[in-house]
Structure formats: structure tokens, C-alpha cells
Design an enzyme around this catalytic site. Sequence first.
Site, PDB file in Angstrom:
ATOM      1  N   GLY A 258      -1.285   2.666  13.457  1.00 57.03           N
ATOM      2  CA  GLY A 258      -1.230   3.973  12.789  1.00 57.03           C
ATOM      3  C   GLY A 258       0.142   4.361  12.277  1.00 57.03           C
ATOM      4  O   GLY A 258       0.421   5.543  12.090  1.00 57.03           O
TER       5      GLY A 258
ATOM      6  N   ASN B 148       1.253   3.893   9.283  1.00 58.81           N
ATOM      7  CA  ASN B 148       1.051   4.536   7.970  1.00 58.81           C
ATOM      8  C   ASN B 148       0.504   5.941   8.131  1.00 58.81           C
ATOM      9  O   ASN B 148       0.920   6.858   7.419  1.00 58.81           O
ATOM     10  CB  ASN B 148       0.114   3.697   7.101  1.00 58.81           C
TER      11      ASN B 148
ATOM     12  N   ILE C 168     -16.628   0.599   4.495  1.00 55.93           N
ATOM     13  CA  ILE C 168     -17.144   1.966   4.366  1.00 55.93           C
ATOM     14  C   ILE C 168     -18.622   1.894   3.969  1.00 55.93           C
ATOM     15  O   ILE C 168     -18.971   1.277   2.960  1.00 55.93           O
ATOM     16  CB  ILE C 168     -16.332   2.763   3.320  1.00 55.93           C
TER      17      ILE C 168
ATOM     18  N   ASN D  36      -7.724   3.194  -0.476  1.00 57.18           N
ATOM     19  CA  ASN D  36      -7.307   2.258   0.555  1.00 57.18           C
ATOM     20  C   ASN D  36      -5.971   1.645   0.157  1.00 57.18           C
ATOM     21  O   ASN D  36      -5.643   1.580  -1.016  1.00 57.18           O
ATOM     22  CB  ASN D  36      -8.364   1.140   0.661  1.00 57.18           C
TER      23      ASN D  36
ATOM     24  N   HIS E  59      -4.126  -2.043   0.595  1.00 57.78           N
ATOM     25  CA  HIS E  59      -4.308  -3.431   1.027  1.00 57.78           C
ATOM     26  C   HIS E  59      -2.930  -4.092   1.043  1.00 57.78           C
ATOM     27  O   HIS E  59      -2.173  -3.958   0.078  1.00 57.78           O
ATOM     28  CB  HIS E  59      -5.251  -4.170   0.073  1.00 57.78           C
TER      29      HIS E  59
ATOM     30  N   ASP F  88     -12.361  -4.531  -1.095  1.00 51.83           N
ATOM     31  CA  ASP F  88     -11.139  -4.749  -1.879  1.00 51.83           C
ATOM     32  C   ASP F  88     -11.378  -4.938  -3.368  1.00 51.83           C
ATOM     33  O   ASP F  88     -10.618  -5.635  -4.047  1.00 51.83           O
ATOM     34  CB  ASP F  88     -10.374  -5.976  -1.329  1.00 51.83           C
TER      35      ASP F  88
ATOM     36  N   GLU G   1       4.763  -0.010   1.912  1.00 53.38           N
ATOM     37  CA  GLU G   1       3.712   0.971   2.235  1.00 53.38           C
ATOM     38  C   GLU G   1       4.328   2.337   2.537  1.00 53.38           C
ATOM     39  O   GLU G   1       3.874   3.365   2.014  1.00 53.38           O
ATOM     40  CB  GLU G   1       2.900   0.483   3.436  1.00 53.38           C
TER      41      GLU G   1
HETATM   42  C1  GAR Z   1      -1.197  -2.009   7.055  1.00 54.51           C
HETATM   43  O1  GAR Z   1      -0.317  -3.033   6.661  1.00 54.51           O
HETATM   44  C2  GAR Z   1      -2.361  -1.903   6.069  1.00 54.51           C
HETATM   45  O2  GAR Z   1      -1.999  -2.194   4.759  1.00 54.51           O
HETATM   46  C3  GAR Z   1      -3.291  -2.946   6.617  1.00 54.51           C
HETATM   47  O3  GAR Z   1      -3.210  -2.811   8.011  1.00 54.51           O
HETATM   48  C4  GAR Z   1      -1.898  -2.380   8.371  1.00 54.51           C
HETATM   49  C5  GAR Z   1      -2.032  -1.211   9.320  1.00 54.51           C
HETATM   50  O4  GAR Z   1      -0.783  -0.838   9.861  1.00 54.51           O
HETATM   51  N1  GAR Z   1      -4.634  -2.725   6.106  1.00 54.51           N
HETATM   52  C6  GAR Z   1      -5.500  -3.700   5.916  1.00 54.51           C
HETATM   53  O5  GAR Z   1      -5.279  -4.860   6.185  1.00 54.51           O
HETATM   54  C7  GAR Z   1      -6.840  -3.265   5.321  1.00 54.51           C
HETATM   55  N2  GAR Z   1      -7.568  -4.378   4.811  1.00 54.51           N
HETATM   56  P1  GAR Z   1      -0.623   0.587  10.579  1.00 54.51           P
HETATM   57  O6  GAR Z   1      -1.803   0.763  11.530  1.00 54.51           O
HETATM   58  O7  GAR Z   1       0.669   0.488  11.349  1.00 54.51           O
HETATM   59  O8  GAR Z   1      -0.601   1.646   9.508  1.00 54.51           O
END
Ligand code: GAR
Length: 190
Positions: free
Chosen positions: A12, A14, A88, A102, A104, A145, A174
Amino acid sequence: MKNIAIFASGSGTNAENIIRYFSDSETIKVAVVLSNNRHVKVHERVNKLGVPSFVFTREEFVEGTPVINKLAEYQVDFIILAGFMNKIADPLLKAFPNKIINIHPALLPKHGGKGMFGMHVHEAVVAAGEKESGITIHYINENYDEGAPVFQAICPVLPEDTPEDVAAKVHALEYAHYPRVIEEVLNNVQ
Ligand code: GAR
């Protein structure tokens, strides 16, 4: 005020970054966080910042009503996926048409699709000998995606980079871009 919900399945970071970005906003508020996993760090992170979080089972996600009701309770206008690892389901897509985005952690259409999430993506990028990777922010549709892209940013991948090195570069992108792009998208939504 537009209320957003963040869906997250893991650490979490992000979600935390997005909540902090909008904490002083007068137009956008992170109202609630939803997760498919009770045992992940996102709950502690966001609860500390005063944002409630809830967990749903796979069945509840697929059926949709409990999730849609929770979103209605918090008057959610828009959904942000930030490290959310479940597909989803249709009821939610229908309830939020063109209102789910989303991030990616690669340059779609490369290295996307089923099973491509988190470190799996960075391992695939390194294994493929890519010279660059990055982030793709995109709308969600019924296929993994494949929704319309909104924004991409690129980082170099050096021959000696490990998947962890690539993950760190992608995370930096990100944090730098996702909140700002969310703000732009929401400013253009009625
Ligand atoms: C992030 O890098 C996000 O882009 C990726 O998971 C990570 C979560 O990090 N998402 C995917 O792979 C979706 N297909 P976080 O929990 O520290 O935000």
C-alpha cells in the site's frame, strides 16, 4: 468534492502516497480503501492517516453488491486501483463505467495480462533483456491490462539491473506521477 476509493492488495505504498497528496485538497478526497486481503500492510498505513479500510472475500467481489453498497456508503465517485491483484468483476465495471483506473508497473502492452503483477512483472522485464521499463496508467475494462491508456512514463533498465532495481525505479515513477494523473483525470470527469 469528489470521493475516491483505493483498492489495494499489498503493502500500500501507492495508497499512502495518494492519500498524502490529496490530504489538503478541497476537491478530491480518498474516502475509503478496499482490499481482498486482511493480512497486508495497507490497512495499518491508511488507518494511521485516518482513512478507513475494509476487506471483501472473492465471492463478495464477484457478486458485487456488498462492494457496491460499501462504495455507496462512502459516496464514491471514482475507483483507483493501486497494487490491486484481483480482476474487477462485471457488476463493479457496470456500476463505475469509465470510472476505474489502474497503474501497471511496466510499459503496456508489454508485460501485462493474467499473472503479471508486482515482482513477476519486473522479473519478466529483466528476463526479456528490456532496455527500458516504466508505468502505464490506464482505464479498466473487462480484459486484464487492456483498457485505454491515460499516461506512460519510462525508466532505463541497465544490463546489470536486478528485478529489485527495476522495481525501485518503477516505484519512484509511480510516486511521482500517479497522484497528479489521478487529479487530472478527475478534473475532467463530470
Ligand atoms: C505497484 O508497483 C503497482 O504498480 C503494482 O503493484 C505494486 C504495489 O505496490 N500493481 C500491479 O502489479 C497490478 N497489476 P504498493 O502496494 O506498495 O503500492
